[in-house]
Design a protein around this motif. Structure first.
Motif, PDB file in Angstrom:
ATOM      1  N   MET A  98       0.783  -1.150  -0.057  1.00 46.43           N
ATOM      2  CA  MET A  98       0.186   0.120   0.073  1.00 46.43           C
ATOM      3  C   MET A  98       0.690   1.487  -0.083  1.00 46.43           C
ATOM      4  O   MET A  98       0.256   2.201  -0.199  1.00 46.43           O
ATOM      5  CB  MET A  98      -0.996   0.130   1.221  1.00 46.43           C
ATOM      6  N   ARG A  99       2.231   1.231   0.000  1.00 47.21           N
ATOM      7  CA  ARG A  99       3.020   2.296   0.084  1.00 47.21           C
ATOM      8  C   ARG A  99       2.571   3.160  -1.258  1.00 47.21           C
ATOM      9  O   ARG A  99       2.267   4.666  -0.992  1.00 47.21           O
ATOM     10  CB  ARG A  99       4.509   1.791   0.233  1.00 47.21           C
ATOM     11  N   MET A 100       2.862   2.759  -2.311  1.00 41.73           N
ATOM     12  CA  MET A 100       2.761   3.643  -3.492  1.00 41.73           C
ATOM     13  C   MET A 100       1.258   4.011  -3.616  1.00 41.73           C
ATOM     14  O   MET A 100       1.117   5.339  -3.922  1.00 41.73           O
ATOM     15  CB  MET A 100       3.121   2.723  -4.758  1.00 41.73           C
ATOM     16  N   PRO A 101       0.313   3.368  -3.653  1.00 41.63           N
ATOM     17  CA  PRO A 101      -1.133   3.825  -3.467  1.00 41.63           C
ATOM     18  C   PRO A 101      -1.521   4.719  -2.599  1.00 41.63           C
ATOM     19  O   PRO A 101      -1.804   5.737  -2.889  1.00 41.63           O
ATOM     20  CB  PRO A 101      -2.052   2.617  -3.400  1.00 41.63           C
TER      21      PRO A 101
ATOM     22  N   ASP C 167       8.905   0.738  -7.450  1.00 47.78           N
ATOM     23  CA  ASP C 167       8.008   1.502  -7.011  1.00 47.78           C
ATOM     24  C   ASP C 167       6.628   1.591  -7.759  1.00 47.78           C
ATOM     25  O   ASP C 167       5.741   2.236  -7.752  1.00 47.78           O
ATOM     26  CB  ASP C 167       8.450   2.919  -7.055  1.00 47.78           C
ATOM     27  N   GLU C 169       3.654  -1.022  -9.849  1.00 46.45           N
ATOM     28  CA  GLU C 169       3.100  -2.362  -9.757  1.00 46.45           C
ATOM     29  C   GLU C 169       3.308  -3.155 -10.935  1.00 46.45           C
ATOM     30  O   GLU C 169       3.518  -2.730 -12.013  1.00 46.45           O
ATOM     31  CB  GLU C 169       1.518  -2.371  -9.590  1.00 46.45           C
ATOM     32  N   ILE C 191       3.423   7.662 -11.020  1.00 45.62           N
ATOM     33  CA  ILE C 191       3.103   8.020  -9.703  1.00 45.62           C
ATOM     34  C   ILE C 191       1.816   8.887  -9.663  1.00 45.62           C
ATOM     35  O   ILE C 191       0.914   8.585  -8.882  1.00 45.62           O
ATOM     36  CB  ILE C 191       4.262   8.754  -8.947  1.00 45.62           C
ATOM     37  N   GLU C 195      -3.693   5.104 -11.637  1.00 51.08           N
ATOM     38  CA  GLU C 195      -3.208   3.538 -11.889  1.00 51.08           C
ATOM     39  C   GLU C 195      -4.189   2.549 -11.934  1.00 51.08           C
ATOM     40  O   GLU C 195      -5.479   2.620 -11.552  1.00 51.08           O
ATOM     41  CB  GLU C 195      -1.977   3.490 -10.467  1.00 51.08           C
ATOM     42  N   TYR C 217      -3.306  -6.736  -0.402  1.00 51.90           N
ATOM     43  CA  TYR C 217      -2.416  -5.485   0.130  1.00 51.90           C
ATOM     44  C   TYR C 217      -2.312  -5.334   1.490  1.00 51.90           C
ATOM     45  O   TYR C 217      -1.775  -4.728   1.986  1.00 51.90           O
ATOM     46  CB  TYR C 217      -3.550  -4.470  -0.446  1.00 51.90           C
ATOM     47  N   ASP C 538     -10.443  -0.128  -4.070  1.00 51.29           N
ATOM     48  CA  ASP C 538     -10.553   1.099  -4.128  1.00 51.29           C
ATOM     49  C   ASP C 538     -10.562   1.783  -5.605  1.00 51.29           C
ATOM     50  O   ASP C 538     -11.015   2.729  -5.949  1.00 51.29           O
ATOM     51  CB  ASP C 538      -9.480   2.162  -3.319  1.00 51.29           C
TER      52      ASP C 538
END
Lengths: 266, 179, 571
Positions: A98-101, C167, C169, C191, C195, C217, C538
Motif C-alpha cells: 500500500m505504500r505507493m497507492p 515503485d 506495480e 506516480i 493507476e 494488500y 478502491d
C-alpha cells in the motif's frame, strides 16, 4: 518480471541503503495550513487512505459518520476522491503493497492539507510495528499533523481527534515523566492478611472471574476479612453473602471462603 | 414509506450528545493505561506481557536508573499490563481523548533508582523492588534479621557465590582444571 | 503411529485411503478424536486429495507449508480436508518435500480450490507446485525481492525489511475471455496518473465477461511474527487483529488450535462465554452487511437505520468485554473476563430491544420491490463452481449446501445452543441476504440461551503442561464463514508454525464466476454479497475486450452507478 529493479521502476527518493524516505513538506505549505484550519472549521472534506489495516478502524470511522455519532454535525464529510480532500485520514500500518497507492493519494490531494494518522497502526505500526511487510506507521511515508491512538479508536475518540485537528477542542494528553521521589514505596495489598491466604484468594478469584471482576471481588473479600478483625471467618463471609442478589458472586465468594479455610488448615 | 417514517420517529433523538456532554462509557471500558508510579516496582512484568511492545523498560547502569515507558501510539488497550502487574500499579482508565499533534506527547515515562549490590557494587534491581520483597516476606510471617535484610540487597551472581561458599559445595565439585 | 484414547472419528477415511492407495500412507497420527494427520508419499498427493475431496465428501479448508528441516530434514505441505459426508471429521493430508528438490505435484488441476494455497506456498517457502495453472505471486507485494521466502526458518529475520525493488506495480491480471487477447495494453504507469486498480473487470459494453482481482494488500507478516517475537499466549491478541470485523472468531480458532494440540480442557463456563461473544460479533457483522445491502440497492435511509440499531450490538460488546471492537478476551485455557449479573441483565435488555427493532427494519427491507428486482437471480454461485472451490459461510449456504462449522464440527458451546443451519436454494444475492437475516435471529436466541444457562466454575484453566511440537486445528464459524487455524507449538513457549485462514480467503476465488454474465451496475452488490473486507477495492479498471479500451474509475463511482443506474462510468 516481478522484482526486476531497473531505473524506471524507482520513483520515490531513496537513502543510501535503498530504503524510501518519507515525503516532507515545505515551510510555505506549513504556513498555508494555518489558513486552511480557519477555512475548514465549518466544513471539512475527509478522504480515507487505507494503508493495509485490519479494517477495525474502518468500522469505527463508519460508525462515526452514521446517525448515533454523526460527525457531519461538525461539517465532516467523507469524499470519494483525494482531489477534493482537505483532510487525509490514514489507517493501517503502511504495508509494502500500500505504500505507493497511499503516496499517490497524498500527491493527488491539493495543498494545503491536513494528515491524520488513525489508530495504533497509523500512529506507530501498532502490534505490527516491526514486521517485514510493514513500514510502521503513517509518518514513515508522509508528514502527520494529528495522531489518534486506539485499537481501534472509538467513535467519540474519533470525533475528539477531528475536533482537535480542526482546532475546536484542546489537546488533553501530554508527555509525562515521573522521577522517583524520596521515600517512595510500593504498598503491599491487604497488609493485615497473611500472605499465603491473600495470594491464593487473588489467584482463585482471577481463575473464577477474570482479571477485572476477579480483582474487584477478591479486594472486597480481603477488605471484609481485614475489617472484620477478630470476627471468625465463617461469620464474616455469612455477613457478606446476606443480601447478595447475584448468584455468581455468591458462588465465587463461597469458593474463596473454602480457599481461605483450606489454607488456614494446611 | 409510512412504515419507514414510523421507525425513524420512534427512534427519537438517537445521536449521542458527545462532545457537547461527556460520553458515558461502560464500566470496565478499556481506555488509557495509567501508571501509579508510587506503586511501581519496575519489575517489567507489564513489558513482557505487552503484545505490541508499547511498554518498554530500559536500564542506565551508569546513572543507576531504570525507566519505564508507555508509547500510547503502539498501545492496543488490551489490559494485559493491568492483568499481570503484581502491585496493581497500572490500570486501564476510561480516558479516550488521546489525540495529539506531536508524536512525543504520546510517551509516558517513569524513572526509578537502581540499588547497588552490597557485595560487588553493580546496580542490579530497582530499590523499590527490594523494599517490596522485604515487605512481602514480613507479610508472610517472617521477622527479618539484619543479615537477611542485607541478603536482599545482594545480586543473584553474588548470591550464588555466597551459597557455594556457605554450604561448602566446592567439596562436591570437580577440581578446577588449569589450562 | 499414535492414537488417542477416545474412539477415533473418521478412522474409516484413513482405512479407505490405505485400501484405495496401497503403499501411499506412510504414517497416521491423531491429534484429537476428530483430527487425524496422514503422511503420504509426495507423488500420491493429487490422487489422495482428489479422492478425499470428490469421492468422500471432503472440502478443502486450507493448505499450507511448514519448514520442518530442523525437525526432520524436510519441508512439509499440509492439505486440510473437512469431511462432511455421513461421518464428520478432519483429515489432514501431509507430504514431505526434499529440500534439494523444492517442488511438489500441484493439486489445483484436480481440485480448483487449491489454487490460492499453492501460490502462497510458493511465495512463502519457494516450493514450486508443478503443473499449476497459476504461478503468479499471491501474498507478497510487487516490490519484494525474488528468491526471498519469508517463512523459511533460515531466510530472514521477521523484522528485516528489504529495500523495495520497484515503485510501480508489476502484477499481471488474467482473463478467460474468448476471442480476445490476454494482454490488453494499458500504457505506462506513473506516480501521478490513474493507476490500474485492484479489480479488473473484462467487459463487452455493460456485460461482464470475466474478472480478476488482486488481494493481499494487507499482507503484514503475522504468521512469521507468531514464530518469533511473540509467545504463544500473546498470539490471541495478534489473531484478534487479523480482521477487525471477525477478530474474536479468529482468536477463538487460534486458542482452540493450541488447546486441541495440548489437550487442554477448557472450562465449560469459558466455552459458554466465548459463545456469547462470538454471537455478539456475528450480530454486528450481519447488521453491517444488511445495511450495505440497503445501500447498494439505493435504499440509503434503510442503511442509516440498520447502522443505528447495529450500535446496540457494539454497546453490548463494550459492556461485556471493555471494547466495542477487538475484544482481546482469549487466553490459552479460557477467557479473561466473566459475565456478572449486571452485565447479563443489560445485555439481555439490549437483545430484546434489538430483536424488535431489527424485525421492523427487516420487514421493510424485504418488502421493498426494489430489493427483489435488484437481487433475485443476480450474482449466481453455481452449485458446481461452489463444490469445486470450497467457499464458506452464508455464501455457500445460500447455494443450498449444509456447511456451518457450528453444526458440522461444533466448537465452544454450540452443541448446547438453539439454532439451525440456515440454507436457501436461490444461489443469488437475495438468498444470501435471507440467510443472514435468519442467522441474526439465531444469534439473539443463542445469546439469550447461553446467558440463561452459564455453567458454574472457573473461566480459565492454568497449570497445563506445555509441550513443544504438538499441533492441531482450531475451527470456528465467523460471520463470513469458516475461520481455520493450525498451530504447532515450538521451543521456548513460542509457536513453531501458525497458519491462519480467514473466511474471505476461500470466497474470493469463485467470485469471478459469480460476476460473469451480470452487468457492471450489479458488480458492487455481488461483491458485497460475499461480505468481504470492503476497503480492498478502491479502484476498478474496465477492459472492454471488443473495443480494446481500458478505463479506470474509483470503486465508489461504480457503487454510485450500481445504486443510481444512470451515467455509466464506462461512457
Amino acid at each position: 518480471m516481478n522484482g526486476d529493479a531497473h531505473v524506471s521502476n524507482l520513483i520515490v527518493p531513496r537513502d543510501q541503503n535503498g530504503m524510501p524516505v518519507p515525503m516532507t513538506e515545505s515551510e510555505h505549505i506549513a504556513g498555508l495550513k494555518a489558513a486552511l484550519l480557519k477555512d475548514i472549521q465549518r466544513s471539512a472534506y475527509v478522504y480515507r487512505v487505507d494503508c493495509g489495516g485490519c479494517n477495525g478502524c474502518e468500522i469505527e470511522i463508519f460508525s462515526s459518520i452514521t446517525p448515533v455519532f454523526d460527525a457531519e454535525r461538525f461539517g465532516i464529510k467523507v469524499v470519494a476522491s483525494p482531489r477534493h480532500a482537505d483532510i487525509l485520514l490514514f489507517t493501517g500500518a503502511v504495508t509494502r503493497a500500500m505504500r505507493m497507492p497511499a503516496l499517490r493519494a497524498y500527491q493527488a490531494a491539493p495543498d494545503p492539507k491536513i494528515t491524520v494518522s488513525y489508530g495504533a497502526c497509523g500512529c506507530s505500526g501498532g502490534i505490527f510495528h516491526d514486521l517485514y511487510c510493514v513500514w510502521g506507521g503513517t509518518d514513515k511515508i508522509v508528514p502527520v499533523d494529528v495522531y489518534i491512538p486506539g485499537c481501534p479508536p472509538t467513535p467519540p475518540a474519533t470525533l475528539y481527534g477531528f475536533a482537535m485537528a480542526l482546532g475546536l477542542l484542546g489537546q488533553k494528553l501530554h508527555a509525562t515523566h515521573h522521577v522517583e521521589g524520596e521515600d517512595e514505596r510500593s504498598e503491599v495489598g491487604h497488609p493485615g492478611i497473611p500472605y499465603d491466604i491473600r495470594v491464593e484468594v487473588e489467584r482463585e478469584a482471577r481463575r473464577l472471574a477474570g482479571y477485572r471482576s476477579g480483582r474487584l471481588i477478591s479486594d472486597e473479600f480481603l477488605t471484609e476479612l481485614q475489617v472484620g478483625g477478630g470476627m471468625p471467618l465463617d461469620e464474616c463471609v455469612k455477613r457478606m453473602l446476606s443480601g447478595e442478589d447475584d448468584p455468581r458472586r455468591t458462588e465465587i465468594i463461597t469458593r474463596l471462603w473454602d480457599i481461605c479455610a483450606g489454607v488456614a488448615k494446611g | 414509506m409510512l412504515k419507514l417514517l414510523k421507525i425513524i420517529s420512534r427512534a427519537g433523538e438517537a445521536t449521542a450528545k458527545y462532545p457537547f456532554a461527556p460520553y458515558p462509557v461502560s464500566p470496565g471500558f478499556r481506555g488509557k493505561p495509567e501508571l501509579n508510579a508510587g506503586q511501581c516496582i519496575a519489575c517489567a512484568a507489564c513489558t513482557t506481557a505487552c503484545p505490541a511492545n508499547a511498554l518498554t523498560m530500559s536500564t542506565d547502569s551508569a546513572a543507576g536508573s531504570r525507566t519505564w515507558s508507555l508509547n500510547l501510539g503502539r498501545c492496543i488497550f488490551c489490559g494485559r499490563c493491568e492483568e499481570v502487574c503484581p502491585t496493581h500499579a497500572i490500570i486501564l482508565t476510561p480516558e479516550f481523548e488521546l489525540a495529539v499533534g506531536k508524536k512525543s506527547d504520546l510517551l509516558q515515562q517513569a524513572t526509578f533508582n537502581l540499588a547497588a549490590c552490597a557485595e560487588c557494587g553493580e546496580p542490579f534491581v530497582a530499590a523499590k523492588e527490594i523494599a517490596y520483597a522485604a515487605d512481602l516476606l514480613v507479610q508472610s510471617g517472617l521477622t527479618l534479621t539484619d543479615a537477611q535484610r542485607a541478603l536482599l540487597s545482594v545480586c543473584p551472581a553474588c548470591k550464588r557465590k555466597a551459597t557455594i561458599e556457605r554450604d561448602d559445595i566446592s567439596q562436591h565439585l570437580s577440581p578446577e582444571v588449569k589450562p | 503411529m499414535s492414537q488417542t484414547n477416545q474412539t477415533n472419528v473418521g478412522q474409516g477415511y484413513v482405512d479407505g485411503l490405505r485400501a484405495r492407495f496401497p503403499g501411499a500412507v506412510l504414517d497416521e497420527s491423531w491429534q484429537t478424536a476428530e483430527q487425524v494427520t496422514v503422511t503420504i508419499k509426495l507423488d500420491s498427493l493429487p490422487d489422495v486429495v482428489e479422492w478425499l475431496y470428490y469421492d468422500q465428501g471432503g472440502w478443502l479448508s486450507v493448505l499450507f507449508g511448514n519448514d520442518e528441516r530442523p525437525l526432520n530434514g524436510h519441508f512439509a505441505v499440509y492439505y486440510v480436508l473437512s469431511m462432511e459426508a455421513a461421518v464428520k471429521s478432519w483429515v489432514v493430508v501431509r507430504a514431505l518435500v526434499e529440500p534439494q528438490r523444492p517442488e511438489f505435484p500441484a493439486v489445483t488441476p484436480r481440485v480448483p480450490a487449491a489454487v490460492w494455497g499453492e501460490r502462497e506456498i510458493r511465495d512463502m517457502y519457494g516450493l514450486v507446485p508443478v503443473g499449476t495453472p497459476d504461478s503468479r505471486r499471491l501474498v507478497l507485494p510487487d516490490d519484494w525481492p525474488d528468491d526471498l521466502h519469508p517463512l523459511r526458518k533460515d531466510s530472514m529475520a521477521y523484522n528485516q525489511r528489504p529495500a523495495p525493488t520497484s515503485d510501480i506495480e508489476t502484477y499481471t491480471f488474467v482473463n478467460d475471455a474468448t476471442g480476445a487477447t490476454r494482454d490488453v495494453p494499458l500504457g505506462p504507469l506513473h506516480i501521478t496518473s490513474d493507476e490500474p486498480g485492484h479489480f479488473r473487470l473484462f467487459v463487452d459494453g455493460e456485460d461482464i465477461i470475466d474478472a480478476d482481482y488482486r488481494m493481499f494488500y494487507v499482507h503484514r507478516g503475522m504468521e512469521k511474527l507468531a514464530e518469533t517475537r511473540m509467545g504463544y499466549d500473546e498470539v490471541p491478541f495478534l489473531s484478534d487483529r487479523v480482521c477487525g470485523i471477525c477478530g474474536f472468531t479468529h482468536s477463538v480458532a487460534y486458542s482452540n488450535s493450541v488447546e486441541n494440540a495440548l489437550g487442554i480442557a477448557v472450562p465449560a463456563r469459558a466455552h459458554a462465554i466465548r459463545t456469547v461473544f462470538l454471537e455478539v460479533e456475528r450480530l454486528h457483522s450481519h447488521l453491517l452487511n444488511l445495511g450495505l445491502a440497503c445501500h447498494f440497492t439505493g435504499f440509503d435511509t434503510g442503511f442509516m437505520q440498520f447502522f443505528r440499531v447495529r450500535e446496540k450490538s457494539m454497546t453490548m460488546a463494550e459492556l461485556l468485554t471493555g471494547a466495542r471492537k477487538t475484544y482481546g478476551m482469549n487466553l490459552i485455557g479460557g477467557v479473561r473476563r466473566d459475565i456478572m449479573k449486571e452485565e447479563r441483565t443489560r445485555t439481555l435488555k439490549l437483545v430484546a430491544e434489538l430483536r424488535s427493532e431489527v424485525t421492523a427494519l427487516v420487514d421493510m427491507l424485504l418488502s421493498t420491490a426494489n430489493l427483489h428486482q435488484r437481487t433475485a437471480g443476480v450474482g449466481i454461485l453455481d452449485k458446481k463452481v461452489a463444490r469445486d472451490y470450497s467457499p464458506v459461510g452464508p455464501l455457500i449456504r445460500a447455494s443450498g449446501f449444509q456447511r456451518d462449522v457450528r453444526t458440522l464440527h461444533p466448537f465452544a458451546d454450540y452443541a448446547n445452543q438453539p439454532f439451525s443451519l440456515q440454507t436457501e436454494e436461490g444461489c443469488d444475492v437475495l438468498s444470501r441476504v435471507l440467510v443472514r437475516v435468519r442467522e441474526v435471529y439465531d444469534s439473539f436466541a443463542i445469546i439469550e440461551h447461553a446467558l440463561d444457562n452459564l455453567p458454574a466454575g472457573p473461566v480459565l484453566v492454568e497449570g497445563f503442561a506445555y509441550t513443544p511440537h504438538k499441533f492441531a486445528l482450531g475451527i470456528t464459524e465467523a460471520p463470513r464463514g469458516e475461520d481455520i487455524h493450525w498451530s504447532m507449538t515450538g521451543d521456548n513457549q513460542k509457536l513453531y508454525r501458525w497458519r491462519c485462514r480467514a473466511a474471505t480467503y476461500a470466497n474470493w476465488p469463485p467470485l469471478r464466476y459469480m460476476l460473469r454474465g451480470n452487468t457492471v451496475s450489479d458488480a458492487p452488490l455481488i461483491v458485497a454479497s460475499i461480505d468481504p473486507c470492503y476497503s480492498c477495492t478502491d479502484r476498478v479498471t474496465f477492459i472492454d475486450v471488443k473495443k480494446r479500451t481500458s478505463t479506470t474509475v474509483p470503486y465508489k463511482e461504480v457503487e454510485r452507478y450500481g445504486r443510481e443506474r444512470k451515467h455509466s462510468p464506462l461512457k
